[in-house]
Design a protein around this motif. Sequence first.
Motif, PDB file in Angstrom:
ATOM      1  N   LYS A   1       0.831  -1.210   0.000  1.00 24.44           N
ATOM      2  CA  LYS A   1       0.000   0.000   0.000  1.00 24.44           C
ATOM      3  C   LYS A   1       0.865   1.259   0.000  1.00 24.44           C
ATOM      4  CE  LYS A   1      -3.856  -2.212   2.436  1.00 24.44           C
ATOM      5  NZ  LYS A   1      -4.647  -2.255   3.689  1.00 24.44           N
ATOM      6  N   LEU A   2       1.960   1.215   0.760  1.00 27.01           N
ATOM      7  CA  LEU A   2       2.887   2.343   0.803  1.00 27.01           C
ATOM      8  C   LEU A   2       3.473   2.607  -0.573  1.00 27.01           C
ATOM      9  CD1 LEU A   2       4.734   4.381   2.438  1.00 27.01           C
ATOM     10  CD2 LEU A   2       6.356   2.479   2.638  1.00 27.01           C
ATOM     11  N   ALA A   3       4.000   1.553  -1.211  1.00 24.13           N
ATOM     12  CA  ALA A   3       4.622   1.691  -2.530  1.00 24.13           C
ATOM     13  C   ALA A   3       3.618   2.164  -3.568  1.00 24.13           C
ATOM     14  CB  ALA A   3       5.243   0.362  -2.949  1.00 24.13           C
ATOM     15  N   ALA A   4       2.393   1.630  -3.508  1.00 23.99           N
ATOM     16  CA  ALA A   4       1.355   2.019  -4.466  1.00 23.99           C
ATOM     17  C   ALA A   4       0.940   3.468  -4.268  1.00 23.99           C
ATOM     18  CB  ALA A   4       0.146   1.094  -4.314  1.00 23.99           C
ATOM     19  N   ALA A   5       0.874   3.901  -3.033  1.00 26.20           N
ATOM     20  CA  ALA A   5       0.446   5.270  -2.736  1.00 26.20           C
ATOM     21  C   ALA A   5       1.411   6.304  -3.309  1.00 26.20           C
ATOM     22  CB  ALA A   5       0.309   5.470  -1.229  1.00 26.20           C
ATOM     23  N   PHE A   6       2.725   6.034  -3.203  1.00 21.23           N
ATOM     24  CA  PHE A   6       3.717   6.996  -3.678  1.00 21.23           C
ATOM     25  C   PHE A   6       4.019   6.833  -5.169  1.00 21.23           C
ATOM     26  CE2 PHE A   6       4.130   7.660   0.773  1.00 21.23           C
ATOM     27  CZ  PHE A   6       4.573   8.972   0.890  1.00 21.23           C
ATOM     28  N   GLY A   7       3.942   5.628  -5.678  1.00 19.57           N
ATOM     29  CA  GLY A   7       4.089   5.416  -7.113  1.00 19.57           C
ATOM     30  C   GLY A   7       5.397   5.891  -7.708  1.00 19.57           C
ATOM     31  N   PHE A   8       6.495   5.609  -7.038  1.00 18.65           N
ATOM     32  CA  PHE A   8       7.786   6.046  -7.568  1.00 18.65           C
ATOM     33  C   PHE A   8       8.228   5.242  -8.791  1.00 18.65           C
ATOM     34  CE2 PHE A   8       8.543   7.681  -3.094  1.00 18.65           C
ATOM     35  CZ  PHE A   8       8.480   9.017  -3.464  1.00 18.65           C
ATOM     36  N   ASP A   9       7.518   4.150  -9.091  1.00 21.51           N
ATOM     37  CA  ASP A   9       7.843   3.388 -10.296  1.00 21.51           C
ATOM     38  C   ASP A   9       7.011   3.838 -11.497  1.00 21.51           C
ATOM     39  OD1 ASP A   9       5.544   2.438  -9.008  1.00 21.51           O
ATOM     40  OD2 ASP A   9       5.750   0.425  -9.831  1.00 21.51           O
ATOM     41  N   LEU A  10       6.230   4.875 -11.303  1.00 23.17           N
ATOM     42  CA  LEU A  10       5.436   5.448 -12.390  1.00 23.17           C
ATOM     43  C   LEU A  10       6.241   6.542 -13.078  1.00 23.17           C
ATOM     44  CD1 LEU A  10       2.051   5.848 -10.463  1.00 23.17           C
ATOM     45  CD2 LEU A  10       2.799   3.897 -11.855  1.00 23.17           C
ATOM     46  N   GLY A  11       5.787   6.980 -14.209  1.00 21.44           N
ATOM     47  CA  GLY A  11       6.491   8.062 -14.903  1.00 21.44           C
ATOM     48  C   GLY A  11       6.542   9.320 -14.064  1.00 21.44           C
ATOM     49  N   THR A  12       5.426   9.635 -13.458  1.00 21.92           N
ATOM     50  CA  THR A  12       5.328  10.776 -12.544  1.00 21.92           C
ATOM     51  C   THR A  12       4.797  10.263 -11.221  1.00 21.92           C
ATOM     52  OG1 THR A  12       4.838  12.297 -14.362  1.00 21.92           O
ATOM     53  CG2 THR A  12       4.294  13.033 -12.128  1.00 21.92           C
ATOM     54  N   PRO A  13       5.539  10.431 -10.119  1.00 20.56           N
ATOM     55  CA  PRO A  13       5.070   9.899  -8.834  1.00 20.56           C
ATOM     56  C   PRO A  13       3.806  10.612  -8.355  1.00 20.56           C
ATOM     57  CG  PRO A  13       6.972  11.329  -8.521  1.00 20.56           C
ATOM     58  CD  PRO A  13       6.832  11.129 -10.006  1.00 20.56           C
ATOM     59  N   ASN A  14       3.071   9.927  -7.518  1.00 25.42           N
ATOM     60  CA  ASN A  14       1.813  10.470  -7.023  1.00 25.42           C
ATOM     61  C   ASN A  14       1.981  11.683  -6.121  1.00 25.42           C
ATOM     62  OD1 ASN A  14       0.346   8.495  -8.380  1.00 25.42           O
ATOM     63  ND2 ASN A  14       0.471   7.062  -6.670  1.00 25.42           N
ATOM     64  N   THR A  15       3.203  11.918  -5.648  1.00 27.43           N
ATOM     65  CA  THR A  15       3.463  13.086  -4.804  1.00 27.43           C
ATOM     66  C   THR A  15       3.178  14.388  -5.557  1.00 27.43           C
ATOM     67  OG1 THR A  15       5.789  12.984  -5.489  1.00 27.43           O
ATOM     68  CG2 THR A  15       5.203  11.934  -3.386  1.00 27.43           C
ATOM     69  N   GLN A  16       3.132  14.317  -6.887  1.00 26.46           N
ATOM     70  CA  GLN A  16       2.899  15.520  -7.697  1.00 26.46           C
ATOM     71  C   GLN A  16       1.414  15.798  -7.914  1.00 26.46           C
ATOM     72  OE1 GLN A  16       5.988  17.100  -8.685  1.00 26.46           O
ATOM     73  NE2 GLN A  16       6.437  15.537  -7.150  1.00 26.46           N
ATOM     74  N   LEU A  17       0.576  14.841  -7.501  1.00 20.45           N
ATOM     75  CA  LEU A  17      -0.854  14.966  -7.758  1.00 20.45           C
ATOM     76  C   LEU A  17      -1.552  15.822  -6.712  1.00 20.45           C
ATOM     77  CD1 LEU A  17      -1.717  11.261  -8.682  1.00 20.45           C
ATOM     78  CD2 LEU A  17      -1.164  13.163 -10.231  1.00 20.45           C
ATOM     79  N   SER A  18      -2.551  16.558  -7.166  1.00 20.12           N
ATOM     80  CA  SER A  18      -3.366  17.344  -6.247  1.00 20.12           C
ATOM     81  C   SER A  18      -4.142  16.403  -5.333  1.00 20.12           C
ATOM     82  CB  SER A  18      -4.349  18.206  -7.048  1.00 20.12           C
ATOM     83  OG  SER A  18      -5.244  18.882  -6.199  1.00 20.12           O
ATOM     84  N   GLY A  19      -4.170  16.706  -4.083  1.00 19.25           N
ATOM     85  CA  GLY A  19      -4.892  15.879  -3.126  1.00 19.25           C
ATOM     86  C   GLY A  19      -4.054  14.801  -2.466  1.00 19.25           C
ATOM     87  N   PHE A  20      -2.803  14.624  -2.935  1.00 20.50           N
ATOM     88  CA  PHE A  20      -1.956  13.579  -2.361  1.00 20.50           C
ATOM     89  C   PHE A  20      -1.682  13.853  -0.884  1.00 20.50           C
ATOM     90  CE2 PHE A  20       2.231  11.899  -1.180  1.00 20.50           C
ATOM     91  CZ  PHE A  20       2.042  10.552  -1.462  1.00 20.50           C
TER      92      PHE A  20
END
Length: 269
Positions: free
Chosen positions: A106-125
């Motif tokens: 859940k931790l890894a999925a929430a941050f998504g550092f293996d994605l092109g753009t990590p979820n930390t950049q998303l509004s509402g994160f």
Amino acid sequence: MSFSPVIPSGGITGWIFLKRTMPAQQAAQNALPSSRRDEAYFREKIGRVTSAEDLIADRRLLSVSLGAFGLEADINNKYFIRKVLERGTLDAGSLANKLADKQYLKLAAAFGFDLGTPNTQLSGFADKILAQYATRRFETAVGAQRDDMRLALNAERELKMLAASISSDRTKWYGVLGSAPLRKVFETALGLPAAFASIDLDQQVTVMKAKTDALFGEESLAQFADPAKTEQLIRRFLMRSDAAGPATSPALQLLQASGRGSGLLSLLR
């Protein structure tokens, strides 16, 4: 200044009181200056984090991030956490996917550092992580008073998500067995002996399903999408746990000794 929740008794009575006063007690914890500082810092800094390395380098951000998933004990295991985050969840062979404790997944999925753009950049994160952190932080404070109550709160939250999962029922049961807090609640509520954990894993699932069917009318974990069923499970757990040896709340002892207990209790009623 730390926060000590008021839990005047154990068992079902204490649980009813805790649930009734939770909004007020959580608000009191969230209003603490330390809580406000942590929230402000996280909101200001998390958007600049673009890699696992960035997160690991900021202990304060890492503390909140791990705390949001109940993994605060791993704060010093930086290499391990970095590997969990870097490898993410997209690869079935990644570390997060292999670990029995699915909080890492859940931790890894929430941050998504293996994605092109990590979820930390998303509004509402920040809102999402901070909400989870506040919930877990309260559970931790409750656990410092009575661990059985922390386990009950965790079960209430986790079972709702697990029951709604699209995974097969057997996979969900493996999820229960892989989560130490959920396993404890079920083993206690179902009256299973300490040696139960030593038998074959498939046998454990079979036994738990049979016991659950006998006590709750169904063997499927999907039934716990019904809050009434979850409450029934939790009350059985607390009743058995309390009978095995109720703990006295240290906070309540201090309050009673200082003569402040009755006043605080009246405010929370």
